[in-house]
Design an enzyme around this catalytic site. Structure first.
Site, short mmCIF file in Angstrom:
data_model
loop_
_atom_site.label_atom_id
_atom_site.label_comp_id
_atom_site.label_asym_id
_atom_site.label_seq_id
_atom_site.Cartn_x
_atom_site.Cartn_y
_atom_site.Cartn_z
N HIS A 56 1.54 -9.09 0.68
CA HIS A 56 2.45 -9.46 -0.55
C HIS A 56 3.74 -9.83 -0.06
CE1 HIS A 56 0.36 -6.73 -3.82
NE2 HIS A 56 -0.51 -7.45 -3.13
N GLU A 58 6.93 -9.02 -0.58
CA GLU A 58 7.70 -7.75 -0.16
C GLU A 58 7.37 -7.21 1.15
OE1 GLU A 58 5.89 -8.29 -3.02
OE2 GLU A 58 6.58 -6.86 -4.57
N CYS A 86 4.45 -3.71 -6.96
CA CYS A 86 3.37 -2.80 -7.03
C CYS A 86 3.50 -1.78 -6.26
CB CYS A 86 2.00 -3.45 -6.54
SG CYS A 86 1.74 -3.58 -4.89
N CYS A 89 3.88 -1.80 -2.49
CA CYS A 89 5.32 -2.36 -1.82
C CYS A 89 6.37 -1.47 -2.37
CB CYS A 89 5.57 -3.80 -2.85
SG CYS A 89 4.21 -5.09 -2.04
#
Lengths: 152, 152
Positions: A56, A58, A86, A89
């Site tokens: 992801h 992040e 999410c 993260c």
């Protein structure tokens, strides 16, 4: 965002999200800024490209910032991301000791900050950043809606 | 664990946790097993070594298994880990579509499965593995207690 610099970081995160969409990734982008507000790292989603469910925006931006910083803790650093993070993260943001989290559109389905697991709100959460959500929601939300509409 | 193979995987995870302790890392180890039960990947914590707050045993084992598998989804694969995963790792386990999660000691302070964020219990959680916790708790718990006792 309260500063010109902050809005520049969110612009960069949006550019990373757009680049991710071009690669066929869900369009999310993130930027880590140093304690003095200067740019440290940026990334967009690369889940499909890297065949890595943890890739992801992040996570990639945090890992790159830690490499630049030479530490597993980004004390005083801020994270800008186009979408509510999410649970994975949010957990990483807490572990990395991010100072402030700025995010674009809220994510009622996949979010783990204001929705779902609400990671920072748990009594056991060791470190919670200051959170500023719903920023530039029109553009950050449109990015995702357009991406998914084009795939239906 | 119901099978000989399962207990072999947990033994391997324990060995990874011990190796992590030798490196000065919090002793946690993890193994990913393929759908047929064969070994896919193993890792221990490397947070300090890599200066990476996301370098938890589970994340490293999942990333290595995805590389071996050539996919960001580990459909039908199982994860064995010596400690209850944190919120970050629970999120990654869900994103990777792990079938069954076997873990050792519960972690009331840092856990995100049976404690804290309870990631898999959220209505918005897209994929929750079957969870078998508290396995071999005497040994998996002692590992951590000994590690922290030696540092006090």
């Amino acid at each position: 965002m309260t500063s010109m610099r902050g809005s520049r970081h969110m612009e960069r995160a949006l550019a990373e999200a757009n680049a991710a969409a071009q690669r066929g990734e869900v369009p999310v982008g993130a930027v880590v800024a140093a304690p003095d507000g200067t740019f440290l790292s940026a990334a967009g989603n690369r889940i499909r490209e890297l065949a890595d469910p943890t890739a992801h925006a992040e996570i990639l931006a945090i890992r790159a910032a830690c490499e630049a910083f030479g530490s597993e803790r980004l004390l005083g650093c801020d994270l800008y991301v186009t979408l509510e993070p999410c649970a994975m993260c949010a957990g990483a943001i807490s572990l990395a000791r991010i100072r402030r989290l700025y995010f674009g559109a809220g994510d009622p389905k996949g979010g783990g900050v204001e929705h779902g697991a609400r990671v920072f709100a748990q009594a056991t959460c060791n470190h919670a950043p200051e959170v500023y959500g719903g920023l530039d929601e029109e553009r950050t939300g449109a990015l995702l809606r357009d991406f998914f509409a084009a795939r239906r």
